[in-house]
Enzyme design. Structure first.
Site, PDB file in Angstrom:
ATOM      1  N   ARG A 289      25.335   2.953  63.446  1.00 16.52           N
ATOM      2  CA  ARG A 289      23.901   2.694  63.284  1.00 16.52           C
ATOM      3  C   ARG A 289      23.377   2.982  61.888  1.00 16.52           C
ATOM      4  O   ARG A 289      22.388   2.426  61.475  1.00 16.52           O
ATOM      5  CB  ARG A 289      23.107   3.504  64.314  1.00 16.52           C
ATOM      6  CG  ARG A 289      23.387   3.018  65.707  1.00 16.52           C
ATOM      7  CD  ARG A 289      22.413   3.505  66.730  1.00 16.52           C
ATOM      8  NE  ARG A 289      22.953   3.175  68.039  1.00 16.52           N
ATOM      9  CZ  ARG A 289      23.640   3.998  68.800  1.00 16.52           C
ATOM     10  NH1 ARG A 289      23.852   5.238  68.408  1.00 16.52           N
ATOM     11  NH2 ARG A 289      24.116   3.609  69.957  1.00 16.52           N
ATOM     12  N   ILE A 290      24.025   3.899  61.159  1.00 13.33           N
ATOM     13  CA  ILE A 290      23.424   4.242  59.861  1.00 13.33           C
ATOM     14  C   ILE A 290      24.350   4.018  58.676  1.00 13.33           C
ATOM     15  O   ILE A 290      23.906   3.979  57.543  1.00 13.33           O
ATOM     16  CB  ILE A 290      22.930   5.713  59.842  1.00 13.33           C
ATOM     17  CG1 ILE A 290      24.055   6.668  60.236  1.00 13.33           C
ATOM     18  CG2 ILE A 290      21.740   5.889  60.728  1.00 13.33           C
ATOM     19  CD1 ILE A 290      23.676   8.125  60.086  1.00 13.33           C
TER      20      ILE A 290
END
Ligand code: ATP
Ligand code: MG
Length: 493
Positions: free
Chosen positions: A357-358
């Site tokens: 996600r990051i």
């Protein structure tokens, strides 16, 4: 027993014994004790024979203590001392290259470890204001991860999959790849067999990766108390380096077994079992651990701690209690698939079910530029393969080109174990792929290209690799140099 208190008083002259209680009963590795009215949860107590215990709960009239060692010598009536201390253990640089148990005692034959200081095992995670957004990439050396599911320093990425799908191998390859990158690695083994651990130690030793690694062993033959404590001790050892401004990479192998141990402990304590017989606070047990990873702000030293927790599932079912819990508290997951592994697509990471996600925020610009469409192209190729199984003739030109591209991508993503690839090399492959020169090659030719190309580049244009690492992006000049090397390689072919 009567002479023990005097002996203890001499041994621990620097400690103040606040209370002396008595063991009421012993149930396997849990002790119920009375006479310790000022104990609090998470505190350390010591038994008369020197064994440590951790206060993990309270009954109406007794304290529940998890024995961090062998409970076989403890008897009802034995004394237990409350020294008013939370559990803290030794940390320091001297732990590098060593194998320790969850009490940070050496398990190899390299002698005593001189600690720098003591850290609390259950430290509160740094708050939001103490952190900054991730900004650096953690190079795993596995092309499918670095290109399509990039990991950033400070990220918590779950490795999830069935038994024997290569989860540990990918994590260990990431440790091997940290050589010379100034990242401290910690491998924490929970509930695995001793022979599993020996194999890993052998691999790390062969690759000279032990010198920047600490191994925390909570193998299946250690007591449940030690297995329960192992991930917290590993995290604490990492925190020492993180708070001293270093980048740390921690592997928890695996949290399923940790949950099993905690379930055993709680059932013995008589706590009400919940879903899948796990106690109600199992979510907290793991989330308090996961929260301790992150990227600290510069005022706090600017260190980081990246977590790779591993969770084992059965028959590819990710909807179990522990797996859904850990998925929800991490920043993405790598899903390892048995069918892919059996087909020889190793590392068997299913790009459709995995996310990071990051990580892409911290990806090298050069990698970002070439990997943007890689995942999509690969997933479309997989769909196309399924379709063409039904109708193999009369394919359009585009479909044929997609198939060829997909096959080239597959060959690039297949990687042997314990052979991590530097980021610069991965970018070179992807650049070659974007030019289309790999599409016409057969699978063995692509493997040969992966084996030989870097060597050739080093021979023909020795500074190119350094330039790429320093700038992390591809300028027109670097692309031109890379193109020339590729041209020369394929002309020779
Ligand atoms: P466990 O459930 O036992 O923890 P695991 O999912 O961690 O298993 P590994 O122990 O990493 O899996 O790997 C299983 C086997 O597959 C090992 O024998 C390993 O050597 C082999 N293997 C893993 N990855 C690769 C690879 N990329 N290439 C070839 N063999 C591999
Ligand atoms: Mg494993």
């Amino acid at each position: 027993m009567s002479k023990t208190p005097e002996r203890k008083a001499q041994d621990t002259s620097t400690f103040e014994i606040r209370e002396v209680g008595n063991v009421k009963s012993v149930q396997k590795f849990i002790v119920f004790a009375t006479g310790l009215p000022s104990c609090v949860s998470g505190q350390m107590v010591e038994f008369a024979n020197g064994i440590k215990g951790l206060v993990i709960g309270f009954g109406e009239e007794e304290v529940q203590i998890l024995v961090l060692g062998s409970a076989s010598e403890l008897r009802a009536g034995d004394e237990v001392y409350n020294k008013g201390k939370f559990l803290s253990l030794p940390v320091g640089e001297n732990f590098l290259g060593r194998v320790v148990n969850s009490l940070c005692e050496p398990q190899d034959s390299k002698g005593d470890i001189v600690p720098k200081e003591h850290y609390p095992v259950f430290r509160i995670a740094p708050g939001v204001m103490d952190r900054i957004p991730v900004k650096e990439t953690l190079e795993t050396g596995t092309l499918s991860i670095d290109a399509t599911l990039p990991i950033a320093k400070g990220q918590r990425q779950l490795l999830i999959g069935d038994r024997l799908t290569g989860k540990t191998t990918v994590a260990i390859d990431a440790i091997i790849n940290q050589k010379g990158k100034n990242v401290i690695c910690i491998y924490c083994c929970i509930g695995k067999t001793y022979s599993n651990l020996l194999k890993i130690l052998e691999t790390l030793g062969e690759k000279n990766a032990l010198e920047y690694t600490v191994v925390v062993s909570g193998v299946a033959s250690t007591t449940p108390g030690e297995q329960y404590l192992a991930p917290y001790a590993a995290c604490m050892l990492g925190e020492y380096f993180m708070y001293n401004g270093k980048d740390v990479f921690v592997i928890f192998d695996d949290l399923t077994r940790h949950a099993w141990i905690y379930r055993q402990i709680c059932l013995l304590l008589g706590r009400a079992p919940g879903r899948e017989a796990y106690p109600g606070d199992i979510f907290y047990i793991h989330s308090q651990l996961m929260e301790r990873g992150g990227y600290l702000k510069p005022e706090l030293g600017g260190g980081s701690m990246t977590f790779f927790p591993i969770v084992e599932i059965q028959q590819g079912d990710v909807t179990g209690y522990i797996s859904t819990n850990v998925i929800s508290m991490t920043d993405g997951q790598l899903y390892f698939s048995t069918p892919l592994f059996n087909k020889g697509f190793r590392p068997a990471i299913d790009l459709g079910l995995s996310v990071s996600r990051i990580g892409s925020k911290a990806q090298w610009p050069a990698m970002k530029a070439f990997s943007r469409t890689l995942r999509l192209e690969y997933l479309q190729y997989k769909e196309l393969v399924q379709m063409t199984q039904l109708r193999a003739t009369g394919l359009s030109k585009e479909a044929e080109a997609s198939l060829k591209r997909g096959e080239a991508i597959t060959q690039l993503l297949i990687q042997d174990k314990n052979k991590p690839v530097p980021m610069e090399e991965e970018i070179m492959y992807l650049y070659a792929l974007s030019l289309g020169v790999l599409d016409e090659l057969s699978a063995p030719d692509i493997q040969k290209f992966k084996k030989d190309f870097l060597q050739k580049v080093q021979q023909w244009d020795s500074s190119l690799i350094t330039v790429m690492r320093e700038s992390q992006e591809l300028t027109d000049a670097t692309i031109e140099r890379l193109r020339r090397s590729l041209q020369r390689y394929f002309e020779k072919e």
